[in-house]
Design an enzyme around this catalytic site. Structure first.
Site, PDB file in Angstrom:
ATOM      1  N   LYS A 133      46.796  35.597  44.949  1.00 19.40           N
ATOM      2  CA  LYS A 133      46.553  36.096  46.314  1.00 19.40           C
ATOM      3  C   LYS A 133      47.830  36.024  47.144  1.00 19.40           C
ATOM      4  CE  LYS A 133      41.685  34.856  46.860  1.00 19.40           C
ATOM      5  NZ  LYS A 133      40.766  34.063  47.689  1.00 19.40           N
ATOM      6  N   LYS A 192      48.382  48.564  44.709  1.00 17.57           N
ATOM      7  CA  LYS A 192      47.125  47.890  45.075  1.00 17.57           C
ATOM      8  C   LYS A 192      47.132  47.600  46.581  1.00 17.57           C
ATOM      9  CE  LYS A 192      44.098  43.971  43.975  1.00 17.57           C
ATOM     10  NZ  LYS A 192      43.926  42.659  43.350  1.00 17.57           N
ATOM     11  N   ASP A 214      38.515  34.996  51.759  1.00 17.99           N
ATOM     12  CA  ASP A 214      37.483  34.775  50.755  1.00 17.99           C
ATOM     13  C   ASP A 214      36.994  36.156  50.310  1.00 17.99           C
ATOM     14  OD1 ASP A 214      36.261  32.694  49.246  1.00 17.99           O
ATOM     15  OD2 ASP A 214      34.354  33.285  50.099  1.00 17.99           O
ATOM     16  N   ARG A 259      41.722  43.621  50.076  1.00 14.40           N
ATOM     17  CA  ARG A 259      42.470  42.535  50.732  1.00 14.40           C
ATOM     18  C   ARG A 259      43.496  43.103  51.701  1.00 14.40           C
ATOM     19  NH1 ARG A 259      43.316  40.113  46.667  1.00 14.40           N
ATOM     20  NH2 ARG A 259      41.682  38.578  46.913  1.00 14.40           N
TER      21      ARG A 259
HETATM   22  P1  IMP Z   1      37.917  33.664  46.182  1.00 11.32           P
HETATM   23  O1  IMP Z   1      36.682  32.838  46.327  1.00 11.32           O
HETATM   24  O2  IMP Z   1      38.259  34.463  47.372  1.00 11.32           O
HETATM   25  O3  IMP Z   1      39.083  32.851  45.677  1.00 11.32           O
HETATM   26  O4  IMP Z   1      37.667  34.748  45.045  1.00 11.32           O
HETATM   27  C1  IMP Z   1      36.635  34.608  44.108  1.00 11.32           C
HETATM   28  C2  IMP Z   1      36.973  35.284  42.819  1.00 11.32           C
HETATM   29  O5  IMP Z   1      36.971  36.682  43.015  1.00 11.32           O
HETATM   30  C3  IMP Z   1      38.325  34.959  42.211  1.00 11.32           C
HETATM   31  O6  IMP Z   1      38.262  33.831  41.384  1.00 11.32           O
HETATM   32  C4  IMP Z   1      38.627  36.191  41.402  1.00 11.32           C
HETATM   33  O7  IMP Z   1      37.996  36.112  40.145  1.00 11.32           O
HETATM   34  C5  IMP Z   1      37.945  37.270  42.189  1.00 11.32           C
HETATM   35  N1  IMP Z   1      38.874  38.017  43.029  1.00 11.32           N
HETATM   36  C6  IMP Z   1      39.269  37.735  44.296  1.00 11.32           C
HETATM   37  N2  IMP Z   1      40.105  38.682  44.732  1.00 11.32           N
HETATM   38  C7  IMP Z   1      40.239  39.569  43.732  1.00 11.32           C
HETATM   39  C8  IMP Z   1      40.998  40.771  43.586  1.00 11.32           C
HETATM   40  O8  IMP Z   1      41.724  41.234  44.457  1.00 11.32           O
HETATM   41  N3  IMP Z   1      40.866  41.393  42.396  1.00 11.32           N
HETATM   42  C9  IMP Z   1      40.072  40.937  41.380  1.00 11.32           C
HETATM   43  N4  IMP Z   1      39.370  39.829  41.465  1.00 11.32           N
HETATM   44  C10 IMP Z   1      39.450  39.143  42.640  1.00 11.32           C
END
Ligand code: IMP
Length: 233
Positions: A20, A199, A84, A205
């Site tokens: 991220k 991207k 998140d 994001r």
């Molecule tokens: P988090 O709780 O925001 O850290 O994200 C949860 C999960 O979503 C991460 O562990 C990734 O597997 C997935 N994730 C978050 N952002 C992305 C992205 O931009 N692309 C693909 N998978 C993502």
């Protein structure tokens, strides 16, 4: 207090996730010459925030608040920016959503790796015709600004989302998480077939970060307005 913080604003990316940080840094770095962008690693901070809320918004706020408390007193003007993100699949009634990081059940109880979650998603989607899905990011900003006119603090959230489809198999080798199986509507490509710059030109994001930057500019302008009432804490 860090010397750099005297008349500058520090934006701290409230995440330990290097993938991220890699995406968000280029989106934030040039927003103003008086802003410095740090990730937790730059500041030598190691902090794990349990994502105990049931919404992306709730978890993003938890992370931003935790970082502000942890770094209290370190910068005069500090904003924590937490993201998140969830993948919401229509035929799975919005799952994995807020549980995207912990989707695949692991027999030994360890947290699933990206690959475990992708494999499990493809298994759950076997034979499913409706493959529509949405990536949604909520960004929480929490700021504590000290200035001659008085202290000012704020909390704010905004979001970005992108629609696509879950592919039948992994395609591409860039990105992270579910990127190899998320094909972005109108592009014919998965996120994993795009460079970071591509991207960032269209992702969930990036949309959320752009909104956050616009909102932040307004909030900071208000904070320096002569008509502002200093906040009662
Ligand atoms: P988090 O709780 O925001 O850290 O994200 C949860 C999960 O979503 C991460 O562990 C990734 O597997 C997935 N994730 C978050 N952002 C992305 C992205 O931009 N692309 C693909 N998978 C993502």
């Amino acid at each position: 207090m860090d010397p750099v913080s005297e008349n500058r604003t520090a934006i701290v990316l409230a995440t330990g996730n290097r993938d991220k940080v890699k995406e968000m840094r280029p989106l934030l770095e040039n927003i103003s010459p008086s802003i410095d962008v740090f990730c937790l690693r730059d500041l030598g901070v190691e902090i794990e925030v349990d994502e105990t809320e049931e919404t992306l918004e709730g978890n993003a706020l938890l992370k931003a608040r935790a970082i502000i408390s942890h770094l209290a007193g370190r910068f005069r003007r500090m904003i924590a920016l937490a993201d998140d993100t969830g993948l919401e699949v229509d035929s799975l009634q919005g799952a994995p959503g807020v549980y995207s990081a912990r989707f695949a059940p692991m027999p030994d109880g360890r947290p699933p790796a990206y690959e475990d979650n992708v494999r499990y998603l493809l298994e759950r989607m076997q034979g499913v015709e409706n493959r529509k899905a949405h990536f949604r990011t909520v960004i929480a900003l929490k700021g504590c600004i000290q200035s001659a006119g008085g202290d000012f603090s704020f909390e704010h959230t905004c979001e970005g989302s992108v629609s696509g489809t879950i592919t039948l198999e992994r395609t591409g080798s860039e990105g992270f998480g579910y990127d190899p199986v998320f094909m972005v509507n109108g592009t014919g490509r998965t996120y994993a077939e795009m460079s970071i710059a591509e991207k960032n030109s269209l992702s969930h994001r990036a949309l959320a970060v752009r909104k956050a930057v616009a909102d932040l500019n307004n909030i900071l302008q208000q904070s320096s307005s002569p008509n502002r009432q200093p906040e009662k804490q």
